[in-house]
Design a protein around this motif. Structure first.
Motif, mmCIF file in Angstrom:
data_model
loop_
_atom_site.group_PDB
_atom_site.id
_atom_site.type_symbol
_atom_site.label_atom_id
_atom_site.label_comp_id
_atom_site.label_asym_id
_atom_site.label_seq_id
_atom_site.Cartn_x
_atom_site.Cartn_y
_atom_site.Cartn_z
ATOM 1 N N ALA A 137 0.830 -1.206 0.000
ATOM 2 C CA ALA A 137 0.000 0.000 0.000
ATOM 3 C C ALA A 137 0.865 1.257 0.000
ATOM 4 O O ALA A 137 1.841 1.351 0.738
ATOM 5 C CB ALA A 137 -0.906 -0.001 1.229
ATOM 6 N N LEU A 138 0.473 2.231 -0.830
ATOM 7 C CA LEU A 138 1.134 3.537 -0.865
ATOM 8 C C LEU A 138 0.053 4.594 -1.056
ATOM 9 O O LEU A 138 -0.723 4.559 -2.014
ATOM 10 C CB LEU A 138 2.145 3.617 -2.017
ATOM 11 N N GLY A 139 -0.005 5.557 -0.142
ATOM 12 C CA GLY A 139 -0.970 6.629 -0.313
ATOM 13 C C GLY A 139 -1.334 7.278 1.002
ATOM 14 O O GLY A 139 -0.938 6.834 2.089
ATOM 15 N N TYR A 140 -2.089 8.357 0.880
ATOM 16 C CA TYR A 140 -2.592 9.083 2.049
ATOM 17 C C TYR A 140 -4.087 9.232 1.848
ATOM 18 O O TYR A 140 -4.543 9.787 0.847
ATOM 19 C CB TYR A 140 -1.916 10.447 2.164
ATOM 20 N N LEU A 141 -4.870 8.718 2.799
ATOM 21 C CA LEU A 141 -6.319 8.704 2.670
ATOM 22 C C LEU A 141 -6.957 9.468 3.813
ATOM 23 O O LEU A 141 -6.820 9.097 4.985
ATOM 24 C CB LEU A 141 -6.818 7.255 2.665
ATOM 25 N N GLU A 142 -7.648 10.553 3.467
ATOM 26 C CA GLU A 142 -8.398 11.330 4.451
ATOM 27 C C GLU A 142 -9.846 10.839 4.471
ATOM 28 O O GLU A 142 -10.573 10.979 3.488
ATOM 29 C CB GLU A 142 -8.343 12.822 4.109
ATOM 30 N N ASP A 143 -10.244 10.285 5.597
ATOM 31 C CA ASP A 143 -11.575 9.725 5.765
ATOM 32 C C ASP A 143 -12.260 10.490 6.898
ATOM 33 O O ASP A 143 -11.849 10.395 8.055
ATOM 34 C CB ASP A 143 -11.458 8.242 6.110
ATOM 35 N N PRO A 144 -13.298 11.282 6.609
ATOM 36 C CA PRO A 144 -13.910 12.106 7.650
ATOM 37 C C PRO A 144 -14.577 11.291 8.760
ATOM 38 O O PRO A 144 -14.775 11.802 9.864
ATOM 39 C CB PRO A 144 -14.942 12.937 6.878
ATOM 40 N N GLU A 145 -14.909 10.049 8.499
ATOM 41 C CA GLU A 145 -15.577 9.211 9.497
ATOM 42 C C GLU A 145 -14.585 8.467 10.379
ATOM 43 O O GLU A 145 -14.755 8.365 11.595
ATOM 44 C CB GLU A 145 -16.491 8.201 8.795
ATOM 45 N N PHE A 146 -13.501 7.948 9.785
ATOM 46 C CA PHE A 146 -12.552 7.101 10.508
ATOM 47 C C PHE A 146 -11.181 7.742 10.726
ATOM 48 O O PHE A 146 -10.394 7.234 11.513
ATOM 49 C CB PHE A 146 -12.370 5.774 9.762
ATOM 50 N N GLY A 147 -10.880 8.804 10.020
ATOM 51 C CA GLY A 147 -9.580 9.443 10.193
ATOM 52 C C GLY A 147 -8.655 9.222 9.014
ATOM 53 O O GLY A 147 -9.067 8.772 7.943
ATOM 54 N N ASN A 148 -7.378 9.541 9.211
ATOM 55 C CA ASN A 148 -6.393 9.515 8.123
ATOM 56 C C ASN A 148 -5.550 8.249 8.162
ATOM 57 O O ASN A 148 -5.191 7.752 9.230
ATOM 58 C CB ASN A 148 -5.474 10.732 8.211
ATOM 59 N N THR A 149 -5.217 7.769 6.960
ATOM 60 C CA THR A 149 -4.334 6.612 6.801
ATOM 61 C C THR A 149 -3.142 7.025 5.968
ATOM 62 O O THR A 149 -3.300 7.654 4.918
ATOM 63 C CB THR A 149 -5.070 5.451 6.113
ATOM 64 N N ASN A 150 -1.945 6.671 6.427
ATOM 65 C CA ASN A 150 -0.709 7.017 5.719
ATOM 66 C C ASN A 150 0.102 5.742 5.513
ATOM 67 O O ASN A 150 0.516 5.098 6.477
ATOM 68 C CB ASN A 150 0.093 8.034 6.538
ATOM 69 N N ALA A 151 0.290 5.353 4.259
ATOM 70 C CA ALA A 151 1.000 4.114 3.927
ATOM 71 C C ALA A 151 2.266 4.425 3.143
ATOM 72 O O ALA A 151 2.224 5.153 2.149
ATOM 73 C CB ALA A 151 0.100 3.183 3.119
ATOM 74 N N ALA A 152 3.396 3.863 3.589
ATOM 75 C CA ALA A 152 4.700 4.068 2.944
ATOM 76 C C ALA A 152 5.330 2.715 2.633
ATOM 77 O O ALA A 152 5.084 1.722 3.337
ATOM 78 C CB ALA A 152 5.612 4.890 3.850
ATOM 79 N N ILE A 153 6.143 2.682 1.587
ATOM 80 C CA ILE A 153 6.810 1.451 1.163
ATOM 81 C C ILE A 153 8.320 1.636 1.237
ATOM 82 O O ILE A 153 8.858 2.643 0.746
ATOM 83 C CB ILE A 153 6.422 1.066 -0.278
ATOM 84 N N TYR A 154 8.995 0.658 1.829
ATOM 85 C CA TYR A 154 10.453 0.617 1.870
ATOM 86 C C TYR A 154 10.905 -0.673 1.185
ATOM 87 O O TYR A 154 10.407 -1.760 1.507
ATOM 88 C CB TYR A 154 10.954 0.616 3.321
ATOM 89 N N PHE A 155 11.850 -0.566 0.260
ATOM 90 C CA PHE A 155 12.334 -1.784 -0.401
ATOM 91 C C PHE A 155 13.691 -1.540 -1.040
ATOM 92 O O PHE A 155 14.085 -0.396 -1.295
ATOM 93 C CB PHE A 155 11.334 -2.268 -1.460
ATOM 94 N N ASP A 156 14.391 -2.629 -1.275
ATOM 95 C CA ASP A 156 15.694 -2.514 -1.938
ATOM 96 C C ASP A 156 15.618 -3.063 -3.355
ATOM 97 O O ASP A 156 14.622 -3.688 -3.750
ATOM 98 C CB ASP A 156 16.788 -3.232 -1.133
ATOM 99 N N VAL A 157 16.636 -2.789 -4.139
ATOM 100 C CA VAL A 157 16.782 -3.354 -5.480
ATOM 101 C C VAL A 157 18.195 -3.896 -5.616
ATOM 102 O O VAL A 157 19.100 -3.530 -4.861
ATOM 103 C CB VAL A 157 16.498 -2.307 -6.583
#
Length: 473
Positions: free
Chosen positions: A69-89
């Protein structure tokens, strides 16, 4: 004390095979053969339930092949979700210099990080600013078993690149230069992020005596990427996008460069991929529910909540008790179902509900038990929602508890409090014989997607309830 115990309990439940789960042969009629309620031979009764809502500490991990998951979701009912991805190549080929002949002059034209896009949760019209950072060489970043609740990894201060992404374009076809000179291909479902050329120049300077000696050596020179959302610079933060890192055909770092070949300048590229056997990664998901109806509901002191807020992992769970079961006499149960109504909530049209899961709280043995016999999986270990329940239909959720309730009234089995939640995955305590002990089942296909508001035990018009259709013995 009750809330504290259950919250702590949810972190430490263990896998125990429930030897006591035996099939109850007195209810072989099945849901499709329920007789008509005539109040002469067949009756029905509705039992009230008592509900509470509690945050669920979540220990889920996202594996190499899962959706990230990657993104920022503003939900007026449940609040905010912030998803970040860390990975190597890693270089596509180990122990080989990826830029051809190092002695020939080369010029980096561009550096592109691509990710294989699979799906979206939320508003497809979102426009979010993606920032690509480099994981700090000092970071302890060494496997793919990090929990979604892990602390963020340190990153270097200067971004490798930033790009405002219109989420409506993530599945659009794109013409990509692939191969030498002018070879072009069309790719779809891919996010392409242009990075600073300085990264490509740095990678071209390494050789097989240092970074390209082997995969482990490369990780000491380049720890990996951190992809995160700049929420301040994002015009519309209303969704989370999902990507598959293990799709090497689409997820890759590509360095396009020119080099001399027998006096002629060739345009070509070097690729770095997420290697499934040695790859490292983490998907961190943070929730902030401050000043929301969700937060106020859970904080409220009540013996029986009128509304139940269920948010998928990492989220919440509800406890459901049925005091009236203690007084039910022996009878033939044709159908027993836990019925819950979906209530209106802000932006529910943009944020679909999750698949729900129901199990039982054994507070004596400090385990969660799967509902005996009524719970079902198929041969692959997939949660069989068509049989047990868990998917919203006609604005309701129903769970079939027929055999479990029959065991209570006939065999005087223990009456447990139920737990209702929307996990990413869970470990059933009782397994059908086709499923090996210790195997997880996946309830929702992606992390942090799905939320719903349900009528609780004290709702004035849409009470959660247990309905029983039965015949007297």
């Amino acid at each position: 004390m009750k809330k504290i115990f259950i919250a702590v309990f949810s972190l430490f439940f263990i896998l125990i095979f429930d030897q006591s789960c035996q099939k109850i042969d007195t209810t072989d009629l099945g849901a499709n053969l329920i007789p008509t309620v005539d109040n002469i031979n067949t009756f029905d009764t509705v039992l009230d339930v008592i509900t509470d809502n509690i945050y669920l500490p979540d220990s889920s991990s996202i594996t190499r092949t899962d959706n990230h998951a990657l993104g920022y979701l503003e939900d007026p009912e449940f609040g905010n979700t912030n998803a970040a991805i860390y990975f190597d190549v890693q270089p596509a080929n180990s122990a080989v210099y990826p830029f051809g002949n190092k002695d020939s002059a080369s010029i980096v034209d561009s550096v592109v990080l691509s990710l294989s896009y699979t799906k979206l949760y939320g508003d497809s019209n979102s426009i979010e600013r993606v920032r690509v950072m480099e994981i700090s060489p000092s970071a302890v970043f060494q496997d793919t078993l990090y929990k979604i609740s892990a602390a963020p990894f340190p990153v270097l201060p200067t971004p490798l690149g930033e790009q405002t992404v219109d989420f409506t374009t993530l599945n659009d076809p794109q013409v990509i230069r692939k191969g030498k000179d002018t070879t072009l291909v069309t790719e779809q479902n891919i996010l392409r992020l242009k990075l600073n050329n300085s990264l490509g120049q740095r990678l071209a300077r390494y050789d097989t005596t240092n970074a390209y000696r082997n995969d482990s050596a490369f990780n000491t020179y380049f720890k990996g990427f951190a992809l995160m959302i700049d929420s301040v610079a994002s015009p519309r933060k209303k969704s989370i996008a999902y990507f598959v890192l293990s799709d090497n055909a689409k997820t890759r770092l590509t360095v396009y460069y020119r080099k001399f070949n027998a006096g002629v300048i060739d345009t070509t590229y070097a690729e770095f991929v997420y290697k499934n056997l040695v790859a490292k990664g983490a998907n961190l998901v943070k929730r902030n529910n401050s000043n929301t109806n969700y937060q106020r509901n859970i904080a409220a002191v009540s013996n029986n909540k009128d509304k139940i807020y269920i948010q998928s992992s990492p989220g919440s769970f509800a406890t459901i008790s049925v005091p009236g079961l203690h007084g039910v006499s022996n009878r033939l149960i044709h159908r027993a179902e836990l019925i819950m109504d979906v209530l209106p909530s802000q932006e529910q049209g943009l944020l679909p509900p999750p698949t729900l899961f129901l199990d039982m709280i054994d507070s004596v043995n400090k385990v969660f038990k799967t509902v005996p016999i009524d719970f079902s999986t198929d041969l692959t270990g997939t949660y069989n929602v068509a049989v047990f329940g868990g998917v919203m239909l006609n604005n309701h959720y129903n769970f079939d508890l027929t055999r479990q309730i029959q065991g209570i009234v006939t065999q005087k089995n223990v009456i447990y409090t139920y737990r209702l939640y929307a996990p990413y995955s869970t470990f059933p305590i009782y397994f059908p014989y086709t499923i090996p002990t210790g195997s997880p089942i996946f309830v929702n296909s992606t992390i942090a997607s799905g939320r719903v508001v349900l009528g609780g035990g004290s709702h004035p018009t849409n009470k959660m309830k247990l309905r029983i259709i039965y015949s007297k013995i």
